[in-house]
Write an enzyme that holds these catalytic residues in place. Structure first.
Site, PDB file in Angstrom:
ATOM      1  N   GLU A  76       0.814  -1.212   0.000  1.00  0.00           N
ATOM      2  CA  GLU A  76       0.000   0.000   0.000  1.00  0.00           C
ATOM      3  C   GLU A  76       0.850   1.265   0.000  1.00  0.00           C
ATOM      4  O   GLU A  76       0.565   2.214  -0.722  1.00  0.00           O
ATOM      5  CB  GLU A  76      -0.928  -0.018   1.226  1.00  0.00           C
ATOM      6  CG  GLU A  76      -1.734   1.252   1.431  1.00  0.00           C
ATOM      7  CD  GLU A  76      -2.815   1.433   0.391  1.00  0.00           C
ATOM      8  OE1 GLU A  76      -3.333   2.560   0.260  1.00  0.00           O
ATOM      9  OE2 GLU A  76      -3.148   0.455  -0.306  1.00  0.00           O
ATOM     10  N   ASP A  77       1.912   1.283   0.820  1.00  0.00           N
ATOM     11  CA  ASP A  77       2.612   2.542   1.086  1.00  0.00           C
ATOM     12  C   ASP A  77       4.060   2.599   0.596  1.00  0.00           C
ATOM     13  O   ASP A  77       4.730   3.612   0.806  1.00  0.00           O
ATOM     14  CB  ASP A  77       2.618   2.824   2.603  1.00  0.00           C
ATOM     15  CG  ASP A  77       1.217   3.026   3.150  1.00  0.00           C
ATOM     16  OD1 ASP A  77       0.357   3.500   2.389  1.00  0.00           O
ATOM     17  OD2 ASP A  77       0.974   2.703   4.324  1.00  0.00           O
TER      18      ASP A  77
END
Length: 707
Positions: A76-77
């Protein structure tokens, strides 16, 4: 920050055979991927995933879950990818990380319909591997523990989401400790004044009476020792949110609140649990209605324990939970106990629930929900419910949520039993269907052939299964009634233009409107979603245009209007030709025409300059003047269709129907009728009032209705 050695030490405490290479690799990879990223607190971002992993070690979870916790934000990051994680750490870990990533992308705090849609996705993600939600719950717990570093608006959003979804989900999974902490952390954000007030009162109570937990713990240990029973006793004060919720539910002040202390007695065998219960009840008086035996009737998530509340030292009520060590492990871990390790091997706890069976039991009740709002209602009922255990006359156990009624019991046995329910007996005594059932009661459902659900049952039922079945049956019944009513309304509308409402004409009109068939169109006409006039206009546009021309003639039906002004009838009194009328002027627009006896005219007594003398033209008027009549009608087969026929026989068109009160024997509705004049209206009302099923009839006038 917890380094790799510290984390491995936590895992080795319960799993000496841990895959050290896997966890060290995941720790190093995640640390490298998150390099340079900061949390809102200013700390390195990697402190978060490693803290999530540490929380999961408290549940003694397997290596794949711990590795997933370390990696859960990498896709996700960071620049990390599914393919890379699969290559480095295997397919199992990659699938878990991908599942957590998808959960993270769900906006569960948005509007209701979107929330329901996302909750479906959440349950689908859980169905693939329940460990995904375990990681997500630990992730949410750490975020809530550090939420003070976020801006207030985001704090409130996260706290509401946690209180509405994640806390009850943790409780439903059997992780009660996590539910309580999530609720209390949310409470700190959403109502800090109330939480602080309760904490202050706790401090005051301790100053006045001292710390009672050690004293009561010692009292229980003394009783057990006297009876030769071995057990560990633990006491604690209940969480501030738990106390506040009880104060709200029971409308009690803190000073009047009892059992704010809870104690757990953990022993070796199931037999000892009951012996300890007997010893405690011999020593202290039990509180009626506060005993639950979840050992003989365990919860669906595997929870087993005996709960009793007694009047202990100084008359203080205390709750005592009695269980074995294995029961306690499941009580702490819930469904997660399925993956727990001890001494390097998967724990074979006889009380641990198979996650697949648990999830199937959770979701089977949601499958019949036909729209998002209904689905969300089912989910929240299931998430928040405690359970009661009732018996059929044959002795079979039926599990129901707290507050359930005989209607819920009937539908839990079979939908057919629910539909035909006319009464119930509880422990041999006839009771109303709205009676709230209690633990241990024997329920007998009384049925009758031909019985169908009542609309009021939706408010009586508690379970999603019962509500869904009732709504579905009512919709089917309503549809048949609406089709019959729609056929009458369509016939009247067609008669107005000299045509017949044949099946072919209805199907043709339905296709022109974009509906699948004439029956669907009739149902919509009967439920007032469509008007008969609009249907006629679809297939006979020329005749509809002629009707429109006659409506234009109605504009010229009033004498005395200013040049160029159109007739605008007041909806409060709906004047028709043949009645005395007056106009009230308004700045910037034409006058509004009222009947001379309209109650709304009293508001203009002080401004006589706004009044205009008007009167209707002589001669025949078109039947385009809409009037609302208020009818109370017997709820018998064919009554409403017959009323529509009577109105049509008077050459009046029904333009709308609105039900405002429904009862099993009578219902009240407003019917909008297009009439020519007062004499025509009188003829319509006389024809309707003469019907034997009409209890009352009057012209509907409301001074609050504005033009």
């Amino acid at each position: 920050m917890i380094d790799a050695d510290d984390l491995l030490s936590l895992v080795r405490n319960y799993n000496p055979k841990t895959n050290e290479a896997l966890l060290r690799g995941a720790h190093a990879y995640a640390k490298r991927m998150h390099e340079g990223q900061k949390r809102h607190s200013g700390e390195p971002y990697f402190t978060h995933p490693v803290a999530v992993a540490a929380i999961l070690t408290e549940q003694r979870l397997d290596d794949a879950t711990i590795a997933t916790a370390l990696l859960h934000d990498t896709i996700e990051d960071t620049k990390g990818t599914y393919t890379e994680i699969e290559t480095l750490f295997g397919h199992d870990v990659a699938e878990l990380v991908d599942g957590v990533t998808k959960l993270t992308n769900l906006e569960l705090s948005s509007r209701e319909s979107k929330q329901a849609e996302n909750f479906r996705k959440l349950l689908m993600a859980m169905s693939k591997d329940l460990r995904v939600i375990l990681v997500k719950l630990a992730d949410r717990l750490h975020n809530m523990r550090t939420i003070r570093h976020m801006v207030p608006e985001k704090q409130a959003k996260k706290a509401h989401e946690t209180m509405d979804i994640y806390a009850p989900l943790a409780g439903r999974m059997g992780m009660q400790w996590m539910r309580e902490e999530l609720e209390d952390l949310s409470f700190r954000v959403l109502n800090p004044e109330a939480r602080t007030s309760i904490m202050r009162r706790f401090v005051t109570l301790q100053k006045e009476s001292g710390d009672v937990i050690p004293r009561i713990t010692e009292d229980i240990e003394t009783v057990l020792e006297k009876h030769g029973l071995k057990a560990d006793v633990f006491g604690r004060a209940k969480k501030p949110f738990s106390i506040w919720r009880k104060m709200q539910e029971k409308d009690l002040a803190f000073s009047r609140l009892s059992d704010i202390y809870g104690f757990r007695v953990i022993t070796g065998t199931e037999d000892d649990c009951y012996r300890i219960l007997g010893a405690i009840h011999q020593r202290w008086r039990s509180v009626p209605g506060r005993f639950k035996d979840y050992i003989s009737q365990p919860k669906s998530n595997g929870y087993r324990s005996i709960h009793t509340t007694v009047s202990g030292r100084d008359g203080k009520r205390v709750e005592v939970q009695i269980r074995t060590r294995q029961m306690h492990d499941v009580a702490e871990s819930g469904v997660a106990a399925h993956w727990s390790y001890r001494d390097g091997v998967r724990v074979q706890n006889p009380f641990a629930v198979d996650p697949a069976k648990w999830l199937e039991g959770l979701t089977e009740r949601f499958e019949n929900a036909e729209d998002n709002d209904e689905f969300l209602e089912h989910v929240k009922l299931e998430m928040y419910s405690d359970q009661v255990f009732c018996f059929t006359p044959k002795g079979d156990v039926v599990k129901l949520p707290k507050g359930a009624t005989p209607i819920d019991f009937a539908y839990s046995i079979h939908t057919r039993i629910g539909h035909s329910c006319v009464g119930a007996k509880v422990d041999g005594l006839r009771v109303p269907l709205w009676t709230r059932l209690k633990n241990g009661q024997s329920i007998e459902i009384i049925t009758a052939e031909g019985q169908t659900p009542q609309a009021t049952w939706i408010d009586i039922a508690v379970t999603g299964r019962a509500k869904a079945a009732i709504r579905r049956m009512l919709r089917e019944e309503d549809r048949e009634r609406y089709i019959k009513l729609g056929r009458e309304l369509a016939r009247v509308a067609f008669d107005q233009v000299g045509k017949k409402a044949t099946d072919k004409a209805l199907d043709t009109a339905a296709r022109a409107i974009g509906l699948k068939d004439g029956a669907e169109m009739l149902a919509r006409i009967g439920s007032a979603e469509l008007s008969g006039r609009s249907v006629v206009a679809r297939i006979y546009p020329e005749l509809a245009r002629q009707n429109a021309d006659s409506e234009v003639e109605a504009v010229r039906a009033v004498i005395g209007l200013p040049p160029g002004a159109e007739i605008r009838r007041a909806q409060c009194c709906q004047p028709v030709p043949g009645e005395r009328i007056v106009g009230i002027t308004y700045a910037g627009r034409g006058p509004i025409v009222h009947a001379i006896d309209c109650g709304a005219l009293a508001a203009f007594d002080a401004t006589p300059e706004r009044w205009i003398d008007l009167h209707w033209t002589d001669g025949r008027h078109a039947a385009v003047h809409n009037v609302t009549i208020d009818v109370t009608l017997s709820n018998t087969n064919g009554a409403l269709g017959r009323i529509c026929t009577l109105i049509g026989e008077q050459n009046a068109n029904i333009s709308d129907l609105h039900f405002i009160d429904r009862k099993p024997d009578f219902y009240r509705l407003l019917i909008d009728v297009d009439v020519r004049n007062a004499e025509h209206l009188h003829a319509v009302m006389m024809a309707v009032e003469l019907d034997s099923d009409v209890a009352s009839l009057q012209r509907f006038r409301d001074v609050e209705r504005r033009p």
